[in-house]
Enzyme design. Structure first.
Site, PDB file in Angstrom:
ATOM      1  N   ASP A  11      33.166 -14.913   9.588  1.00 27.56           N
ATOM      2  CA  ASP A  11      34.034 -15.859  10.279  1.00 27.56           C
ATOM      3  C   ASP A  11      35.469 -15.375  10.126  1.00 27.56           C
ATOM      4  O   ASP A  11      35.952 -15.173   8.997  1.00 27.56           O
ATOM      5  CB  ASP A  11      33.897 -17.261   9.687  1.00 27.56           C
ATOM      6  CG  ASP A  11      32.542 -17.894   9.996  1.00 27.56           C
ATOM      7  OD1 ASP A  11      31.682 -17.199  10.575  1.00 27.56           O
ATOM      8  OD2 ASP A  11      32.358 -19.069   9.650  1.00 27.56           O
ATOM      9  N   ASP A 132      25.846 -26.870  18.522  1.00 26.50           N
ATOM     10  CA  ASP A 132      26.252 -27.406  17.229  1.00 26.50           C
ATOM     11  C   ASP A 132      26.074 -28.916  17.302  1.00 26.50           C
ATOM     12  O   ASP A 132      26.674 -29.570  18.163  1.00 26.50           O
ATOM     13  CB  ASP A 132      27.708 -27.067  16.937  1.00 26.50           C
ATOM     14  CG  ASP A 132      27.974 -25.561  16.964  1.00 26.50           C
ATOM     15  OD1 ASP A 132      27.010 -24.794  16.797  1.00 26.50           O
ATOM     16  OD2 ASP A 132      29.136 -25.169  17.147  1.00 26.50           O
TER      17      ASP A 132
END
Length: 247
Positions: A11, A132
């Site tokens: 990330d 998500d």
């Protein structure tokens, strides 16, 4: 033969390799100042596909770390997938042109269906849909907002438009080291009839084996982040365990 791939996650925020807790930009841990070195390390340990997230891009609504993403893609021999702020065909084309193998469409899958269908129509299996979910409903814009769309309904609709791969994150599990929501992942795979990559909550090697047990039912892999950085999962050992378990 079923297969199950472990995707080590990188990330990116501010040019560094970080992790957020439950998508909260105020709860960040910096794990490495050099994401390129991290990618090379995961490849050296046997990683066969690397998962990148442009956290700055997810928040801004357009890719931000293009130069770094391209450098990572060029620095490893294994494929790389990227998500975070992809909302236009130009963005998708640019990132694929940088050497990325697969792009992940998240927020736009809810907010811009015409774009999503156009990308699926143009690039097919080079596109994954990132779903998500918070309590079964799709969250968007770096998890800052929750929609009124159910995750399984979205997956069915986009599968009918050509989506082959979904990346499913249960936000309540992400970065919490509590294990993945196996039933929700199985359910999404069954509802969509497509491959689902699990994300969020993988804490120990046994979590991967529990998911891999359903490789023949559409769970095609898992993205692992925090557990690799804290050392609770050893990538090389986990890959070997999966190869033994999944035949």
């Amino acid at each position: 033969m079923s297969s199950f791939v472990i995707y080590p996650a990188i990330d990116i925020r501010g040019g560094k390799c970080v992790r957020l807790v439950q998508g909260d930009y105020a709860r960040e841990t910096v794990y490495n100042e050099n994401p390129v070195e991290v990618a090379r390390s995961w490849e050296a340990q046997g990683g066969s596909f690397i998962h990148l997230v442009d956290l700055d891009g997810a928040k801004a609504g357009h890719p931000v770390n293009d130069a770094l993403i391209g450098e990572i893609a060029r620095s490893v021999q294994v494929p790389v997938q990227i998500g975070g702020g992809l909302r236009t065909l130009a963005d998708v084309e640019r990132l694929l042109g940088l050497g990325v193998s697969r792009v992940i469409i998240g927020t736009a899958a809810i907010e811009d269906r015409a774009f999503t269908e156009a990308v699926l129509g143009t690039y097919g299996d080079r596109v994954a849909i990132g779903i998500d979910a918070r309590n079964g409903y799709v969250a968007t814009r770096g998890w800052l907002e929750t929609s009124e769309v159910q995750a399984e309904v979205l997956a069915k609709e986009l599968a009918s438009k050509g989506a082959e791969t979904f990346i499913f994150t249960d936000i309540s599990r992400d970065g919490m080291m509590q294990g993945p929501n196996v039933e929700a992942i199985r359910s999404l795979a069954q509802a969509s009839g497509r491959t689902v990559i699990a994300s969020g909550g993988v804490t120990v090697q046994d979590d991967l084996l529990k998911l891999a047990a359903y490789a023949d039912q559409g769970i095609g892999g898992a993205i692992v982040g925090k557990a690799l950085y804290t050392g609770s999962i050893d990538l090389a050992v986990a890959i070997e365990a999966i190869s033994t378990a999944v035949k």
